[in-house]
Design a protein around this motif. Sequence first.
Motif, mmCIF file in Angstrom:
data_model
loop_
_atom_site.group_PDB
_atom_site.id
_atom_site.type_symbol
_atom_site.label_atom_id
_atom_site.label_comp_id
_atom_site.label_asym_id
_atom_site.label_seq_id
_atom_site.Cartn_x
_atom_site.Cartn_y
_atom_site.Cartn_z
ATOM 1 N N VAL A 274 17.717 59.852 6.379
ATOM 2 C CA VAL A 274 18.606 58.687 6.450
ATOM 3 C C VAL A 274 19.198 58.486 7.843
ATOM 4 O O VAL A 274 19.167 57.362 8.372
ATOM 5 C CB VAL A 274 19.719 58.783 5.378
ATOM 6 C CG1 VAL A 274 20.817 57.752 5.625
ATOM 7 C CG2 VAL A 274 19.127 58.578 3.997
ATOM 8 N N PRO A 275 19.761 59.522 8.501
ATOM 9 C CA PRO A 275 20.311 59.282 9.860
ATOM 10 C C PRO A 275 19.272 58.749 10.837
ATOM 11 O O PRO A 275 19.571 57.842 11.625
ATOM 12 C CB PRO A 275 20.811 60.672 10.271
ATOM 13 C CG PRO A 275 21.065 61.391 8.996
ATOM 14 C CD PRO A 275 20.010 60.905 8.055
ATOM 15 N N ALA A 276 18.057 59.298 10.796
ATOM 16 C CA ALA A 276 17.010 58.829 11.713
ATOM 17 C C ALA A 276 16.625 57.383 11.413
ATOM 18 O O ALA A 276 16.415 56.576 12.332
ATOM 19 C CB ALA A 276 15.787 59.738 11.609
ATOM 20 N N VAL A 277 16.549 57.040 10.127
ATOM 21 C CA VAL A 277 16.203 55.668 9.747
ATOM 22 C C VAL A 277 17.290 54.692 10.182
ATOM 23 O O VAL A 277 17.006 53.596 10.685
ATOM 24 C CB VAL A 277 15.973 55.581 8.229
ATOM 25 C CG1 VAL A 277 15.818 54.131 7.784
ATOM 26 C CG2 VAL A 277 14.737 56.383 7.830
ATOM 27 N N VAL A 278 18.555 55.080 10.026
ATOM 28 C CA VAL A 278 19.669 54.216 10.430
ATOM 29 C C VAL A 278 19.628 53.979 11.938
ATOM 30 O O VAL A 278 19.785 52.838 12.420
ATOM 31 C CB VAL A 278 21.019 54.839 10.011
ATOM 32 C CG1 VAL A 278 22.177 54.077 10.636
ATOM 33 C CG2 VAL A 278 21.155 54.838 8.503
ATOM 34 N N PHE B 89 18.816 50.516 16.656
ATOM 35 C CA PHE B 89 18.459 50.450 18.069
ATOM 36 C C PHE B 89 17.026 50.000 18.323
ATOM 37 O O PHE B 89 16.670 49.749 19.488
ATOM 38 C CB PHE B 89 18.686 51.818 18.725
ATOM 39 C CG PHE B 89 20.127 52.234 18.749
ATOM 40 C CD1 PHE B 89 20.999 51.675 19.661
ATOM 41 C CD2 PHE B 89 20.608 53.162 17.841
ATOM 42 C CE1 PHE B 89 22.338 52.046 19.689
ATOM 43 C CE2 PHE B 89 21.945 53.543 17.857
ATOM 44 C CZ PHE B 89 22.807 52.982 18.785
ATOM 45 N N ASN B 90 16.188 49.900 17.292
ATOM 46 C CA ASN B 90 14.804 49.477 17.500
ATOM 47 C C ASN B 90 14.450 48.185 16.772
ATOM 48 O O ASN B 90 13.726 47.348 17.321
ATOM 49 C CB ASN B 90 13.838 50.591 17.067
ATOM 50 C CG ASN B 90 13.892 51.791 17.990
ATOM 51 O OD1 ASN B 90 14.734 52.675 17.828
ATOM 52 N ND2 ASN B 90 13.017 51.846 18.973
ATOM 53 N N TYR B 91 14.927 48.021 15.550
ATOM 54 C CA TYR B 91 14.535 46.849 14.770
ATOM 55 C C TYR B 91 15.563 45.729 14.822
ATOM 56 O O TYR B 91 15.198 44.550 14.938
ATOM 57 C CB TYR B 91 14.270 47.255 13.319
ATOM 58 C CG TYR B 91 12.972 47.994 13.149
ATOM 59 C CD1 TYR B 91 11.769 47.307 13.073
ATOM 60 C CD2 TYR B 91 12.932 49.380 13.104
ATOM 61 C CE1 TYR B 91 10.562 47.970 12.941
ATOM 62 C CE2 TYR B 91 11.737 50.069 12.972
ATOM 63 C CZ TYR B 91 10.551 49.358 12.890
ATOM 64 O OH TYR B 91 9.362 50.024 12.771
ATOM 65 N N LEU B 92 16.849 46.062 14.746
ATOM 66 C CA LEU B 92 17.879 45.024 14.797
ATOM 67 C C LEU B 92 17.843 44.227 16.100
ATOM 68 O O LEU B 92 17.976 43.000 16.070
ATOM 69 C CB LEU B 92 19.258 45.659 14.582
ATOM 70 C CG LEU B 92 20.418 44.693 14.324
ATOM 71 C CD1 LEU B 92 20.140 43.864 13.074
ATOM 72 C CD2 LEU B 92 21.727 45.449 14.178
ATOM 73 N N PRO B 93 17.620 44.864 17.270
ATOM 74 C CA PRO B 93 17.545 44.075 18.510
ATOM 75 C C PRO B 93 16.370 43.109 18.568
ATOM 76 O O PRO B 93 16.355 42.213 19.425
ATOM 77 C CB PRO B 93 17.417 45.143 19.601
ATOM 78 C CG PRO B 93 18.020 46.373 19.015
ATOM 79 C CD PRO B 93 17.656 46.321 17.561
ATOM 80 N N LEU B 94 15.379 43.273 17.680
ATOM 81 C CA LEU B 94 14.230 42.356 17.701
ATOM 82 C C LEU B 94 14.650 40.915 17.434
ATOM 83 O O LEU B 94 13.979 39.975 17.881
ATOM 84 C CB LEU B 94 13.195 42.801 16.673
ATOM 85 C CG LEU B 94 12.427 44.094 16.972
ATOM 86 C CD1 LEU B 94 11.493 44.443 15.823
ATOM 87 C CD2 LEU B 94 11.630 43.959 18.261
ATOM 88 N N PHE B 95 15.748 40.718 16.701
ATOM 89 C CA PHE B 95 16.207 39.356 16.426
ATOM 90 C C PHE B 95 16.644 38.658 17.718
ATOM 91 O O PHE B 95 16.650 37.429 17.785
ATOM 92 C CB PHE B 95 17.361 39.380 15.424
ATOM 93 C CG PHE B 95 16.949 39.821 14.047
ATOM 94 C CD1 PHE B 95 16.269 38.961 13.203
ATOM 95 C CD2 PHE B 95 17.215 41.109 13.606
ATOM 96 C CE1 PHE B 95 15.871 39.362 11.937
ATOM 97 C CE2 PHE B 95 16.828 41.530 12.345
ATOM 98 C CZ PHE B 95 16.144 40.649 11.510
ATOM 99 N N GLY B 96 16.999 39.423 18.746
ATOM 100 C CA GLY B 96 17.387 38.826 20.012
ATOM 101 C C GLY B 96 16.228 38.249 20.799
ATOM 102 O O GLY B 96 16.447 37.531 21.787
ATOM 103 N N LEU B 97 14.983 38.543 20.379
ATOM 104 C CA LEU B 97 13.829 38.002 21.092
ATOM 105 C C LEU B 97 13.727 36.484 20.989
ATOM 106 O O LEU B 97 12.989 35.866 21.752
ATOM 107 C CB LEU B 97 12.545 38.640 20.549
ATOM 108 C CG LEU B 97 12.354 40.137 20.868
ATOM 109 C CD1 LEU B 97 11.110 40.671 20.198
ATOM 110 C CD2 LEU B 97 12.289 40.368 22.376
ATOM 111 N N VAL B 98 14.472 35.913 20.058
ATOM 112 C CA VAL B 98 14.461 34.450 19.942
ATOM 113 C C VAL B 98 15.010 33.806 21.207
ATOM 114 O O VAL B 98 14.685 32.650 21.522
ATOM 115 C CB VAL B 98 15.284 34.016 18.695
ATOM 116 C CG1 VAL B 98 16.764 34.261 18.906
ATOM 117 C CG2 VAL B 98 15.032 32.564 18.358
#
Length: 315
Positions: free
Chosen positions: A32-36, A41-50
């Motif tokens: 769980v800690p690694a997934v969080v 830090f890896n998937y949530l920032p992808l939304f900023g690519l817009v």
Amino acid sequence: MSAARPEVAGGPVRLNWRIRLRRDKSLLLMTVPAVVLLLLFNYLPLFGLVTAFQEYDPLLGVSHSDWVGFQQFQQLFADPLFWESMKTTLYLSFVQLVLFFPIPIALAILLNSVLSPRVRNFIQSVVYLPHFFSWVLAITVFQQMLGGAGILNQFLRQHGMGTWDIMTDPHTFALLVTSQAVWKEAGWGIIVFLAALSAINSELYEAAAADGAGRFRRMWHITLPGLRGVIVLMLVLRLGNALSVGFEQFLIQRYAVGHDAADVLDTFSFYYGISTGNYSYGAAAGLFKSVISLLLIWGANKLAHAFGEDGLYRQ
């Protein structure tokens, strides 16, 4: 002993997801800690690519910034500084692939041949200790050795010879950054190869020695084939990361050697995007790099499968 998998006349029983969840609950909780961290830090920032498709204004936010489509990419591809950064990135990546990639393999083979576990553990600890140093400290060490007032030039002055400030020479910058990467990261890289070496059956070496095979022939016919799968896997990962040759390392040394020698894609995004407030331009450069990296890792994985290896994932 591991519990035998329940079987019936038609073959092994397929456990449903609830039973597997109860069985692996402890292991899942450990991840769980690694997934969080991965999500944050890896998937949530992808939304900023817009923002790469907008004229992004921090005061307006993503939802109210003007949509410009591929205008940022058109400007990016017409920018000669971008293509210079791309050329420098590919050149430095090639130099590091040729000079740096084989070194952890060679170090792992050498360490594995050391008979004394105490000596082997000591050497391994010493060589991978620099991994925990920051790039600021690592470059400072090289500055003290190879800089204008470093140990090398002091020795040359004492013997009446001309000095050479390697730390500010753009012509040898590729070899300099590769040497820094070798000193800092090669020791850490041997961990994977040592683990692969420990999985090779020692009886193979004993049988080969009984048949008269020398050290070199045992390495060529047993050690290297045993490492081939791991080498291919690490090579696939390396090629997928080829355009990320190191942001902090180049950022620190950029002013010493000039932007022509030290500007890579990551520093280009920083200096011509974030530093100038043109966030959309920097995001476009970053998105382009990510797409090319994805194609590289896909192509390298296909090549690994063509040579009969598993690669990073099955297709």
